[in-house]
Design a protein around this motif. Structure first.
Motif, PDB file in Angstrom:
ATOM      1  N   VAL A 206      51.394  36.858  40.577  1.00  0.00           N
ATOM      2  CA  VAL A 206      50.876  35.961  41.602  1.00  0.00           C
ATOM      3  C   VAL A 206      50.002  36.782  42.539  1.00  0.00           C
ATOM      4  O   VAL A 206      50.454  37.798  43.080  1.00  0.00           O
ATOM      5  CB  VAL A 206      52.011  35.287  42.404  1.00  0.00           C
ATOM      6  N   LEU A 207      48.749  36.368  42.711  1.00  0.00           N
ATOM      7  CA  LEU A 207      47.812  37.080  43.571  1.00  0.00           C
ATOM      8  C   LEU A 207      47.251  36.136  44.635  1.00  0.00           C
ATOM      9  O   LEU A 207      46.696  35.084  44.305  1.00  0.00           O
ATOM     10  CB  LEU A 207      46.661  37.661  42.754  1.00  0.00           C
ATOM     11  N   THR A 208      47.426  36.500  45.908  1.00  0.00           N
ATOM     12  CA  THR A 208      46.859  35.736  47.019  1.00  0.00           C
ATOM     13  C   THR A 208      46.350  36.728  48.062  1.00  0.00           C
ATOM     14  O   THR A 208      46.873  37.840  48.172  1.00  0.00           O
ATOM     15  CB  THR A 208      47.914  34.829  47.683  1.00  0.00           C
ATOM     16  N   PRO A 209      45.339  36.389  48.848  1.00  0.00           N
ATOM     17  CA  PRO A 209      44.483  35.207  48.699  1.00  0.00           C
ATOM     18  C   PRO A 209      43.282  35.556  47.819  1.00  0.00           C
ATOM     19  O   PRO A 209      42.378  36.266  48.243  1.00  0.00           O
ATOM     20  CB  PRO A 209      44.058  34.918  50.139  1.00  0.00           C
ATOM     21  N   TYR A 210      43.278  35.087  46.620  1.00  0.00           N
ATOM     22  CA  TYR A 210      42.222  35.394  45.650  1.00  0.00           C
ATOM     23  C   TYR A 210      41.530  34.126  45.168  1.00  0.00           C
ATOM     24  O   TYR A 210      42.150  33.052  45.089  1.00  0.00           O
ATOM     25  CB  TYR A 210      42.795  36.143  44.443  1.00  0.00           C
ATOM     26  N   GLU A 211      40.246  34.266  44.841  1.00  0.00           N
ATOM     27  CA  GLU A 211      39.455  33.175  44.288  1.00  0.00           C
ATOM     28  C   GLU A 211      38.668  33.692  43.092  1.00  0.00           C
ATOM     29  O   GLU A 211      38.588  34.901  42.843  1.00  0.00           O
ATOM     30  CB  GLU A 211      38.504  32.612  45.348  1.00  0.00           C
ATOM     31  N   VAL A 212      38.070  32.757  42.345  1.00  0.00           N
ATOM     32  CA  VAL A 212      37.284  33.129  41.175  1.00  0.00           C
ATOM     33  C   VAL A 212      35.844  33.414  41.594  1.00  0.00           C
ATOM     34  O   VAL A 212      35.197  32.577  42.232  1.00  0.00           O
ATOM     35  CB  VAL A 212      37.300  32.005  40.120  1.00  0.00           C
ATOM     36  N   ARG A 213      35.349  34.589  41.222  1.00  0.00           N
ATOM     37  CA  ARG A 213      33.950  34.928  41.476  1.00  0.00           C
ATOM     38  C   ARG A 213      33.063  34.410  40.334  1.00  0.00           C
ATOM     39  O   ARG A 213      32.034  33.795  40.556  1.00  0.00           O
ATOM     40  CB  ARG A 213      33.798  36.445  41.600  1.00  0.00           C
ATOM     41  N   ARG A 214      33.494  34.676  39.092  1.00  0.00           N
ATOM     42  CA  ARG A 214      32.744  34.186  37.937  1.00  0.00           C
ATOM     43  C   ARG A 214      33.636  34.249  36.694  1.00  0.00           C
ATOM     44  O   ARG A 214      34.639  34.960  36.669  1.00  0.00           O
ATOM     45  CB  ARG A 214      31.464  34.994  37.713  1.00  0.00           C
ATOM     46  N   ILE A 215      33.239  33.484  35.706  1.00  0.00           N
ATOM     47  CA  ILE A 215      33.947  33.448  34.428  1.00  0.00           C
ATOM     48  C   ILE A 215      32.953  33.883  33.358  1.00  0.00           C
ATOM     49  O   ILE A 215      31.818  33.393  33.315  1.00  0.00           O
ATOM     50  CB  ILE A 215      34.500  32.043  34.123  1.00  0.00           C
ATOM     51  N   GLU A 216      33.372  34.810  32.484  1.00  0.00           N
ATOM     52  CA  GLU A 216      32.456  35.368  31.492  1.00  0.00           C
ATOM     53  C   GLU A 216      32.990  35.150  30.081  1.00  0.00           C
ATOM     54  O   GLU A 216      34.205  35.071  29.860  1.00  0.00           O
ATOM     55  CB  GLU A 216      32.262  36.867  31.747  1.00  0.00           C
ATOM     56  N   PHE A 227      38.249  37.680  43.306  1.00  0.00           N
ATOM     57  CA  PHE A 227      38.034  38.519  44.490  1.00  0.00           C
ATOM     58  C   PHE A 227      39.003  38.134  45.605  1.00  0.00           C
ATOM     59  O   PHE A 227      39.391  36.972  45.735  1.00  0.00           O
ATOM     60  CB  PHE A 227      36.592  38.415  44.982  1.00  0.00           C
ATOM     61  N   HIS A 228      39.385  39.138  46.379  1.00  0.00           N
ATOM     62  CA  HIS A 228      40.207  38.938  47.568  1.00  0.00           C
ATOM     63  C   HIS A 228      39.295  38.357  48.644  1.00  0.00           C
ATOM     64  O   HIS A 228      38.300  38.985  49.032  1.00  0.00           O
ATOM     65  CB  HIS A 228      40.794  40.279  48.019  1.00  0.00           C
ATOM     66  N   ASN A 229      39.590  37.155  49.136  1.00  0.00           N
ATOM     67  CA  ASN A 229      38.643  36.506  50.036  1.00  0.00           C
ATOM     68  C   ASN A 229      38.669  37.052  51.460  1.00  0.00           C
ATOM     69  O   ASN A 229      37.937  36.582  52.332  1.00  0.00           O
ATOM     70  CB  ASN A 229      38.824  34.978  50.040  1.00  0.00           C
ATOM     71  N   GLY A 230      39.500  38.059  51.697  1.00  0.00           N
ATOM     72  CA  GLY A 230      39.482  38.751  52.977  1.00  0.00           C
ATOM     73  C   GLY A 230      38.670  40.030  52.902  1.00  0.00           C
ATOM     74  O   GLY A 230      37.733  40.244  53.668  1.00  0.00           O
TER      75      GLY A 230
END
Length: 335
Positions: A206-216, A227-230
């Motif tokens: 479980v990883l927070t606070p993370y979001e998707v930058r791109r899918i390849e 990416f860590h949004n902080g």
């Protein structure tokens, strides 16, 4: 035009149970639903997901609950009009006329709207590569757990669907990473505790606070960059599937133009599940009233109330109270 005593708009769980009660009252009825099979979201989005809050079932697969509801209503010979969306509702004398996307018209003495959350589509992230790889490793629902057999899965979301599927796929996927854009989760507390217990035991990440930058990927998803949004720090994950469970965008669709009293994209009903149009009732996720909770078990109760009042409206000789089913079932069920 084809006539029945009652039209039920929506063949999801609330709609199916409403039909059952209409049938128990000895009336004919038709289901109208844009999906190709009954079950609503249970069939379309998560047939292999467990549901835990249906009375009498410690847990039940969504597809099995739908199967039971269809079997329950079958003795009353329901008419299924599937793959057609209800477009208009008009009053013509003593009957209602519903026209559909197929250009057909159906009439009934009463109408029950059980359209779930209305028209819905998955909330997309808008990340590079997401659209290009949709259906080739990017998913917005779990139609079959087998699709994730032996795969390295990235799950995106913090609600019940994301947390539940992270846990439900533990016996299927080879590796699971769940990311959420904030530390707090919207999912049920017990499920979140189980999620973090599995994280601590090393069964998933479980990883927070993370979001998707791109899918390849190429012909299939190969990796995701999160990416860590902080701090904006990026992490590259080798994955075979990205399961995006960030919620759904919902709208009433044509129902919004039917002259019903609405509140925040929901149909307002009273304690009898009556709408602002006499003879039109509603139940399930589509309705709102003081104290409303969006729970499937309450949808079943609302369906029973709506159906019995609709039945009495369609045939004034009937009492609203149906009596005990144990005394009436054999009497009402067709041979």
């Amino acid at each position: 035009m084809e006539h029945t005593d009652v039209i039920v708009i929506g063949a999801g769980p609330a709609g199916l149970f409403a039909g059952f009660y209409v049938g128990m009252r000895g009336l004919s009825f038709r289901f109208i639903d844009p999906l190709p099979e009954p079950g609503g979201q249970l069939s379309a989005l998560y047939p292999e997901k467990y549901i835990y809050d249906v009375a009498g079932f410690p847990k039940v697969y969504a597809k099995d609950l739908v199967r039971g509801l269809v079997e329950q209503v079958a003795p009353f010979n329901p008419i299924y009009t599937l793959g057609e969306r209800a477009e208009t509702l008009e009053r013509e004398g003593e009957v209602f006329k519903v026209t559909t996307s197929a250009g057909k018209a159906y009439t009934a003495k009463a109408v029950i709207i059980a359209a779930g959350v209305g028209a819905f589509e998955p909330r997309r992230l808008g990340a590079p590569g997401e659209k290009e790889l949709e259906g080739r490793g990017v998913f917005y629902a779990v139609r079959s757990k087998a699709d994730f057999q032996g795969k390295r899965v990235l799950i995106v979301g913090g609600g019940d669907s994301a947390v539940d599927w992270a846990l439900n796929l533990l016996d299927t996927a080879s590796a699971i990473t769940l990311i959420h854009r904030r530390p707090q989760f919207r999912a049920h507390e017990a499920s979140v505790k189980e999620l973090f217990r599995a994280h601590e035991e090393g069964r998933l990440k479980v990883l927070t606070p993370y979001e998707v930058r791109r899918i390849e990927g190429d012909t299939w998803v190969r990796r995701a960059v999160i990416f860590h949004n902080g701090t904006q720090e990026e992490v590259e994950l080798e994955v075979d599937a990205v399961l995006i469970l960030a919620g759904y965008l919902t709208k009433l669709g044509p129902l919004a133009n039917w002259g019903l009293e609405l509140e925040k994209n929901r149909i307002k009903v009273d304690t009898t599940m009556a709408t602002s149009i006499p003879g039109v009732y509603a139940c399930g996720d589509i309705v709102t009233y003081p104290g409303k909770l969006p729970l499937i078990v309450l949808g079943f109760g609302e369906a029973a109330i709506a159906a019995n009042h609709a039945a009495a409206y369609a045939n004034p000789a009937l009492k609203v109270n149906p009596g005990h089913s144990s005394e009436k079932a054999e009497e009402k069920a067709p041979a």
